[in-house]
Structure formats: structure tokens, C-alpha cells
Design a protein around this motif. Structure first.
Motif, PDB file in Angstrom:
ATOM      1  N   ALA A  22     -15.604 -27.746 -23.321  1.00 34.78           N
ATOM      2  CA  ALA A  22     -16.911 -27.113 -23.467  1.00 34.78           C
ATOM      3  C   ALA A  22     -17.540 -26.834 -22.111  1.00 34.78           C
ATOM      4  N   SER A  23     -17.448 -27.788 -21.194  1.00 31.82           N
ATOM      5  CA  SER A  23     -18.000 -27.584 -19.864  1.00 31.82           C
ATOM      6  C   SER A  23     -17.263 -26.482 -19.114  1.00 31.82           C
ATOM      7  N   VAL A  24     -15.946 -26.468 -19.221  1.00 31.89           N
ATOM      8  CA  VAL A  24     -15.156 -25.451 -18.510  1.00 31.89           C
ATOM      9  C   VAL A  24     -15.420 -24.065 -19.069  1.00 31.89           C
ATOM     10  N   LEU A  25     -15.391 -23.931 -20.394  1.00 31.86           N
ATOM     11  CA  LEU A  25     -15.560 -22.616 -21.005  1.00 31.86           C
ATOM     12  C   LEU A  25     -16.955 -22.051 -20.750  1.00 31.86           C
ATOM     13  N   ALA A  26     -17.993 -22.844 -21.053  1.00 33.37           N
ATOM     14  CA  ALA A  26     -19.359 -22.343 -20.874  1.00 33.37           C
ATOM     15  C   ALA A  26     -19.672 -22.113 -19.405  1.00 33.37           C
ATOM     16  N   GLY A  27     -19.277 -23.053 -18.539  1.00 35.23           N
ATOM     17  CA  GLY A  27     -19.565 -22.884 -17.117  1.00 35.23           C
ATOM     18  C   GLY A  27     -18.831 -21.712 -16.507  1.00 35.23           C
ATOM     19  N   SER A  28     -17.567 -21.513 -16.867  1.00 33.04           N
ATOM     20  CA  SER A  28     -16.805 -20.387 -16.312  1.00 33.04           C
ATOM     21  C   SER A  28     -17.373 -19.053 -16.772  1.00 33.04           C
ATOM     22  N   ALA A  29     -17.805 -18.976 -18.024  1.00 31.32           N
ATOM     23  CA  ALA A  29     -18.374 -17.722 -18.517  1.00 31.32           C
ATOM     24  C   ALA A  29     -19.705 -17.403 -17.854  1.00 31.32           C
ATOM     25  N   CYS A  30     -20.421 -18.430 -17.397  1.00 29.07           N
ATOM     26  CA  CYS A  30     -21.732 -18.205 -16.775  1.00 29.07           C
ATOM     27  C   CYS A  30     -21.643 -17.948 -15.279  1.00 29.07           C
ATOM     28  N   ILE A  31     -20.474 -18.151 -14.659  1.00 27.16           N
ATOM     29  CA  ILE A  31     -20.360 -17.947 -13.209  1.00 27.16           C
ATOM     30  C   ILE A  31     -20.680 -16.507 -12.810  1.00 27.16           C
ATOM     31  N   PRO A  32     -20.098 -15.478 -13.439  1.00 32.52           N
ATOM     32  CA  PRO A  32     -20.461 -14.113 -13.021  1.00 32.52           C
ATOM     33  C   PRO A  32     -21.929 -13.781 -13.256  1.00 32.52           C
ATOM     34  N   VAL A  33     -22.526 -14.309 -14.320  1.00 32.67           N
ATOM     35  CA  VAL A  33     -23.947 -14.060 -14.559  1.00 32.67           C
ATOM     36  C   VAL A  33     -24.784 -14.704 -13.462  1.00 32.67           C
ATOM     37  N   GLY A  34     -24.415 -15.929 -13.057  1.00 28.86           N
ATOM     38  CA  GLY A  34     -25.113 -16.565 -11.951  1.00 28.86           C
ATOM     39  C   GLY A  34     -24.924 -15.820 -10.646  1.00 28.86           C
ATOM     40  N   MET A  35     -23.738 -15.272 -10.418  1.00 30.24           N
ATOM     41  CA  MET A  35     -23.523 -14.468  -9.211  1.00 30.24           C
ATOM     42  C   MET A  35     -24.397 -13.226  -9.206  1.00 30.24           C
ATOM     43  N   ALA A  36     -24.611 -12.630 -10.372  1.00 29.68           N
ATOM     44  CA  ALA A  36     -25.419 -11.415 -10.440  1.00 29.68           C
ATOM     45  C   ALA A  36     -26.902 -11.701 -10.237  1.00 29.68           C
ATOM     46  N   HIS A  37     -27.414 -12.788 -10.785  1.00 37.32           N
ATOM     47  CA  HIS A  37     -28.857 -13.054 -10.752  1.00 37.32           C
ATOM     48  C   HIS A  37     -29.282 -13.955  -9.599  1.00 37.32           C
ATOM     49  N   PHE A  38     -28.377 -14.780  -9.086  1.00 36.98           N
ATOM     50  CA  PHE A  38     -28.747 -15.709  -8.021  1.00 36.98           C
ATOM     51  C   PHE A  38     -27.932 -15.524  -6.750  1.00 36.98           C
ATOM     52  N   GLY A  39     -26.781 -14.895  -6.839  1.00 38.11           N
ATOM     53  CA  GLY A  39     -25.935 -14.743  -5.659  1.00 38.11           C
ATOM     54  C   GLY A  39     -25.361 -16.062  -5.178  1.00 38.11           C
ATOM     55  N   THR A  40     -25.104 -16.975  -6.084  1.00 41.71           N
ATOM     56  CA  THR A  40     -24.575 -18.288  -5.717  1.00 41.71           C
ATOM     57  C   THR A  40     -23.484 -18.704  -6.693  1.00 41.71           C
ATOM     58  N   VAL A  41     -22.665 -19.646  -6.241  1.00 39.19           N
ATOM     59  CA  VAL A  41     -21.634 -20.269  -7.071  1.00 39.19           C
ATOM     60  C   VAL A  41     -21.702 -21.767  -6.817  1.00 39.19           C
ATOM     61  N   GLN A  42     -21.682 -22.566  -7.911  1.00 43.35           N
ATOM     62  CA  GLN A  42     -21.685 -24.028  -7.809  1.00 43.35           C
ATOM     63  C   GLN A  42     -20.324 -24.546  -8.270  1.00 43.35           C
TER      64      GLN A  42
END
Length: 731
Positions: A441-461
Motif C-alpha cells: 500500500a505504501s509503495v503503490l500509493a507513494g509511487s503514484a503520487c510522486i509525479p503529482v508531487g513533482m508537478a505541484h511542489f518540484g520535490t521528491v522524498q
């Protein structure tokens, strides 16, 4: 024979190509017919595409276009009903009709909102009715009240006697103000007003569009102490709920002072504005920012706890356990509790979306269907788009849709393997299958949200998975159960008994966030994914999640292209703020800003999001490399001419104009002979500017007005709106 050979062989080749194309067409048609049950899942995706297309236009469609879109929708529905047996008709009508419907819904909602008012540009006295109140943490550690005012009237000069504003005004009080407003009060204050901000960079975050659909007129800052006129007790339901939230917030902070109380108030009553910026930054760097936003996770925990408690309570009765539908009753109780939790926490849009999904899950449970399915998600997203089509361009809907889609599709694909391990005779496989659920669950949800975070925040955690594996179970089994117990004990005045252990768990999660945020490369700045790259990512994600079988695998290609898109496109060389008070130059691996040493934090944050670079200050006197500054003027050397950036009030001299191809003047409209100019009047009229290198070796200038065009939410130059004048009397 040679002639025959020269004639026959090409025909054989053509026949083979035709036969191959025919087999490919037949195979594609067979595969699509096998996927016909999944066609309905594409309805919200195509509606979202139509709404997104409407918001990306640089011109506003007229009513004729809206009527044409309505006719297209009606025509597609009629064709689908009359000639819907063929695959081309079904797919063509579905795609065109859904996209047209999404664009039409967005157009109707945009034109349904009242216009922006023309706010006074001077200090003015106002009076307004308090809708809700929230404590806001300042950067210096102080706290100030943030108040939403309705029916605002201006009491000075020409504004005296004018009708009240049709939009809400957000007022920030002084930190030392003694007034404690409550919903229903009348507030009198002397304030400075500001309209919604223009985008800091062309194509950047559009605060005016968000304010347009939120019904906000702008922001206000109190210059003096405000006067609170306490009226009668709040009569409306929303006012009573706001008063209850404020009282619960105060009691939680009294029992848990400091950051722990702020986080507890956030997850229990939705008071997220009081969390200190440092704490919020640590949670964001650790990938735990979703724990500070009331959304699907918190709602699922609340409903799960209530459902488990209700079912256990019903099981204590032999008659209820034997003759009552205990599972359905517990699910209904959980839904009621979830609705109450959403209301108490402010009914924010992410929580409303999660409640929609939970309601559909309860309905499916009562009907004996699958509780979590892609069809339920499609229905929920379609309803939300019809209610708030503008959310398609905002972070919460994009993040939640991507995460839930990835979770449902991922667990559907892995269910046979997980089920086989869960029923295996070997104990370590059964244990591994149970431990794999939170990890997946953590891998799937977090991986799917990485590009959205890159678009809105310009960061990767990169460490998000480690932090979530430890923090989410603690939030589920310790923090939220004690929080619910505190809410139930609050009418008796015993909330401290539950808030104390809740604070212990919050302290552990906050410590974990700080430790993970301090790890190497915990916060990586990357160039933001543009709108085109984000659309490409969602197209690939929908292809991966909405189709079945091996035919979904080509969806990885657009996802990979979207992740690489920030490094393929051109990065801006020079950026100018919409108020002409700040300029930024990309020099090497740094973003240098000037002329002031303390740049605007919002603009700087947006520029860093776009470029993914660390910030610095433009030097006063430096002449090394492609950037040289001297005497309030900077020169950026390019292949086909230099960019001259004038940061002071003096005009360009003859020496400065040498080899200048483009001049950016923040103080006047003056220019160098033979050079293109971007002057102060151009910035006032067209908003923010960004200069990009073009393929010919020159420089291409792009303005905010070119990107957004003339839309209902785009304010006129200077932030001017419609004058707040009374209607003329009829003759």
C-alpha cells in the motif's frame, strides 16, 4: 519471367502488408470487445480531460460554444442509443461525448460565479459577518486569527452605502489583538486589501482561479485592533458547527500545548493553520504531509474503529448476532460517524471526496458487492467532477485519484499471489503475506503520487516508504483511537485522560518525521513537471489501471516520459515577478534573485518549484561567467545576443546597450535602440514574464497574459475588478 517477377513480387508484398494490418485490426477489435465492461471506467477520466482542456485554453469560449458542446453531448447519447452496437460508434461517442460533457460542466460552473470586486487600494474601514475562525501560525512563531467574512461593507468615502460584497473576504488579525471572534459576530476593522495574486511565473499556480471558484474576493490585513460586536447566538447550522469546532480547538490546545496540540487539533477538528512552518516542513520532507491533512486516511481510521466497535457491541447480544444484519448496521454506523467527522473537521474537499467513496463502499457492502472497486471510484470521481469541475486542476483530487487508482489496480493484479501465500501451509509465507499489505500500500500509493508531487511542489522524498511504514500504523492503532476517545469524553470534561496518550503518539510521529527529514537526500528539488507532462502521466496511469490483462503494460511508456519531461523541456533563463519588484536569473545550478536581499517568499518558492534550483542573491559587482552585474544592471550572455536586466531606476547607458538583444527594465519603459524591451508597463499589463532560449539561439519571451488569456477569473491589469456599485433604478 523477370518482368513477371518485377510485377508479382510487389503485389505479394502489398498483400502481406494488408493481411498483417487486417490481423492487427482484428486482434485490436477482439481485445477491445473483451474489455467492453471496462469502458464505463473511462467516463470520469474523459470528463476530467475535457474539463482540463477548458482550463488550459487561452481564450474564453462563448455561449455559442457551450450550446455546441451541449448538442455534441446530446448527439453522442442519441447515436449511442440508436446505433450503439458497433465498436467504433460506442468508443467514438463515448470519448467525444464525455470530453464535451466535462468541458461543458466546467464552463457552466465558471460562469455561475459572481465577478471579482474592485477592492480599494488604500486603508479602509470595513464591517462584515464572521463565518468561521482559524488560528494561523506565523513564521516568527506567533499566532494570529484568520477570519472569513461575509456581507462585507466598506465604510469610507465613495464606498459608503454601497451594497455588500457578493464574495467572501479573508481577514488576518494582528497577533497581539485581544479580540477573539466567534461565528456570527460582526467585525469592524481598518485594513489593507489585496486582490488574489497573479501567477508568479507564466503557467504557474493560478491563485486567481482558485479564489474564483472558492468565492473569495481577496485578502485583508488588519492594521489596528479590531472591534468584535457579539450578537445573538449563531442560528444557522454552519455557524453552530463553526462555534463547536472553535470550542473543541481551544480545549484541545489547553490540554496539549505546543506542536502536539496543534497536530491533535488538526486531525480532530481540521485546524491545520496552527501547525508551525518548521513542523510542517519536516513532515513534508519525510513524506508524511498527508498525516496533517484530513482526508481519506483519517476518515478510514475513524470509520474502521466505529465499525469494529459497533459490530463487537452487537455481537454481545445473542439475538442481534443471530437475527440482525450486524455487518450492515455497523457499516451504516461507521458512515454516520464518518459524516460527522467530516463536518467537525470543516468539510474540506479532500474529506468530502473520501466520504463519497466511503458512502459508495457502504452501499456496495449492503448490496453484497465488492466494497472497494474501480467502478465505485469512477462513480465517485464523476460525481465530484459534476459538483466541482475546477478540482481537476488542483492537487487534492489529483493526488487522491492517483493513489486510490494505483491501490485498487495494484491489489487486483497481486491478489492471486497474496491469496496463495495467505492460505499456504508454511507459516512464514502466511506472515509475509500479511506484512506485505501495508508495504505494498505504501509503495503503490507513494509511487503514484510522486509525479503529482513533482508537478505541484518540484520535490521528491525518497524516504517516504520508510516513514509511512512506521507512522501510519501508529496513527491508526494509537493516535486516532485516543483522539476519538477524547472527543467522547469532552462533554464530561475528561478529555485530558485521552489527549495525554494521544500526545505521546504524536510526539513519536513528530520525532520520526524530524529524523527522516534529516537523512541524506531526504528532500530532492527537481524541475516541476508541466501541464503537458502531468496530462501524459495521468493518461498512462489510467491506461495501466483501467484496462485489464497484458494490454495495460504500454501505459508504463507515457508514465516514464512524463517523469523525464522536466529535463527535456527548456528551462527559463530570466523570470520577472508580476509586480515588477523582483527578477530571477538562472546561473549555473543556482537561482539568483534581486534587487532586494529579501525576496518575496511566495514568488521565490514558485520559481524554485519551476527550476528545481537552490536560491541565492544577485551579486552587486561580479563579472564572471555568463552573468555579470554592476551598478544595478545585470547582463546575461547568450549565443545570439545578451539579455540586459535593469534593476535600478537609472536608464541604460550607451555602454550597457552594447550587444543587448533584449532589455528587461523593472523601473521604466526605456530601452536600448534596436533591442526588444520588456518594460514596467508591459509587466503591469501582461503579468509575470519568463525568458526561454529558443532553438535558433535567441531568446523567447512568454508572459502570463499569453498563457492564461482573457478568462473569467483572470483579473485586469493591476488586479482591478468590477466596481461595487448599486444597480441603477429602472426608468
Amino acid at each position: 519471367m523477370q518482368i513477371m517477377t518485377g510485377v508479382v513480387l510487389p503485389r505479394q508484398h502489398i498483400d502481406r502488408v494488408r493481411a498483417g494490418l487486417s490481423r492487427m485490426k482484428a486482434g485490436t477489435s477482439t481485445w477491445l470487445w473483451g474489455q467492453h465492461a471496462r469502458f464505463v471506467l473511462w467516463l470520469p477520466a474523459l470528463m476530467a480531460a475535457g474539463a482540463a482542456l477548458y482550463f488550459t485554453l487561452s481564450w474564453e469560449p462563448s455561449a455559442i460554444w457551450a450550446w455546441a458542446a451541449a448538442m455534441v453531448v446530446a448527439g453522442c447519447m442519441a447515436a449511442r442509443l440508436l446505433w450503439g452496437t458497433g465498436l467504433p460508434v460506442r468508443m467514438g461517442c463515448g470519448v467525444v461525448g464525455a470530453c464535451a460533457a466535462g468541458a461543458l460542466v466546467a464552463w457552466v460552473q465558471a460562469h455561475h460565479m459572481p465577478p471579482f470586486p474592485d477592492l480599494p487600494r488604500r486603508a479602509v474601514h470595513l464591517a462584515g459577518r464572521v463565518l468561521d475562525v482559524e488560528a494561523q501560525a506565523q513564521r516568527d512563531g506567533a499566532q494570529a486569527w484568520r477570519v472569513r467574512l461575509a456581507d462585507v461593507r466598506f465604510l469610507d468615502g465613495i464606498n459608503t452605502g454601497m451594497p455588500p460584497l457578493r464574495r467572501v473576504l479573508v481577514l488576518r488579525l494582528r497577533p497581539d489583538d485581544a479580540c477573539v471572534p466567534v461565528p456570527g459576530d460582526t467585525l469592524l476593522a481598518r485594513v489593507m486589501l489585496s486582490p488574489p495574486a497573479f501567477p508568479a511565473v507564466p503557467g504557474g499556480y493560478d491563485a486567481q482561479r482558485r479564489a474564483w471558484f472558492d468565492g473569495r474576493a481577496g485578502n485583508a490585513r488588519a492594521l489596528d485592533g479590531v472591534t468584535c460586536r457579539h450578537g445573538h447566538a449563531p442560528s444557522g447550522l454552519s455557524a453552530r458547527i463553526a462555534t463547536l469546532r472553535q470550542a473543541m480547538d481551544a480545549r484541545i490546545r489547553m490540554a496539549l500545548p505546543g506542536d502536539r496540540g496543534a497536530i491533535a487539533a488538526t486531525v480532530l477538528v481540521g485546524a491545520d493553520g496552527a501547525i508551525a512552518p518548521g513542523v510542517r516542513g519536516a513532515f513534508a520532507d519525510a513524506g508524511l504531509a498527508h498525516l496533517l491533512a484530513v482526508a481519506g486516511l483519517h476518515l478510514a481510521i475513524v470509520m474502521g474503529l466505529v465499525m469494529a466497535g459497533a459490530r463487537m457491541g452487537l455481537a454481545l447480544s445473542e439475538r442481534a448476532a443471530l437475527f440482525w444484519p450486524c455487518r450492515q448496521i455497523a457499516a451504516a454506523c461507521a458512515l454516520l460517524a464518518g459524516g460527522g467527522y467530516v463536518i467537525i473537521t470543516g468539510a474540506h474537499l479532500p474529506a468530502q471526496r473520501s466520504l463519497f467513496m466511503a458512502g459508495l463502499a457502504v452501499v456496495a457492502l449492503m448490496a453484497g458487492r465488492r466494497v472497494v472497486s474501480m467502478r465505485a471510484l469512477a462513480v465517485a470521481v464523476a460525481i465530484l467532477l459534476c459538483l466541482n469541475a475546477e478540482d481537476v486542476a488542483e492537487l487534492p483530487l489529483q493526488m487522491s485519484a492517483a493513489a486510490v487508482m494505483a491501490l485498487i489496480a495494484g491489489f487486483d493484479a497481486l491478489r492471486p499471489y497474496l491469496s496463495a501465500w495467505e492460505h499456504d501451509v508454511t507459516w512464514w509465507r502466511r506472515t509475509g503475506a500479511r506484512l506485505a499489505h501495508p508495504l505494498l500500500a505504501s509503495v503503490l500509493a507513494g509511487s503514484a503520487c510522486i509525479p503529482v508531487g513533482m508537478a505541484h511542489f518540484g520535490t521528491v522524498q525518497p524516504w517516504f516508504m520508510l516513514a509511512n511504514l512506521l507512522a501510519v500504523p501508529l496513527m491508526s492503532v494509537w493516535i486516532m483511537p485516543w483522539g476519538l476517545a477524547a472527543c467522547m469524553l469532552m462533554p464530561l470534561g475528561w478529555e485530558r485522560l485521552a489527549l495525554a496518550p494521544m500526545g505521546w503518539g504524536i510526539g513519536v510521529v513528530a520525532w520520526l518525521a524530524r529524523q527522516v527529514a534529516c537523512l541524506p537526500v531526504a528532500h530532492i528539488g527537481v524541475p516541476a513537471i508541466g501541464n503537458g507532462g502531468l496530462a501524459l502521466f495521468f493518461a498512462g496511469l489510467c491506461w495501466l489501471c483501467l484496462w485489464g490483462g497484458w494490454g495495460r503494460l504500454p501505459g508504463f511508456v507515457p508514465v516514464a516520459l512524463a517523469l523525464l519531461s522536466p529535463w527535456w523541456g527548456a528551462q527559463p533563463v530570466v523570470m520577472v515577478s508580476p509586480d515588477a519588484r523582483m527578477a530571477g536569473v538562472v546561473s549555473g545550478h543556482m537561482l539568483l534573485t534581486g534587487p532586494a536581499a529579501h525576496p518575496d517568499p511566495f514568488i521565490l518558492r514558485e520559481w524554485q518549484r519551476v527550476t528545481g534550483l537552490d536560491a541565492g542573491v544577485l551579486p552587486d559587482d561580479a563579472g564572471q561567467g555568463p552573468l555579470s552585474c554592476q551598478g544595478g544592471a545585470c547582463r546575461v550572455r547568450e549565443h545570439d545576443g545578451d539579455i540586459l536586466l535593469l534593476l535600478s531606476a537609472r536608464g541604460p547607458g550607451r555602454g550597457l546597450c552594447r550587444d543587448a538583444r533584449m532589455v528587461v527594465n523593472l523601473w521604466a519603459q526605456g530601452s536600448c535602440p534596436g533591442a526588444a524591451v520588456i518594460g514596467r508597463f508591459d509587466i503591469w499589463r501582461n503579468g509575470a514574464y519568463a525568458l526561454y532560449p529558443d532553438r535558433a539561439g535567441g531568446v523567447r519571451a512568454l508572459s502570463d497574459r499569453q498563457v492564461r488569456g482573457a478568462r473569467p477569473w483572470v483579473m485586469r491589469p493591476g488586479g482591478a475588478g468590477v466596481p461595487d456599485l448599486p444597480m441603477a433604478r429602472a426608468e
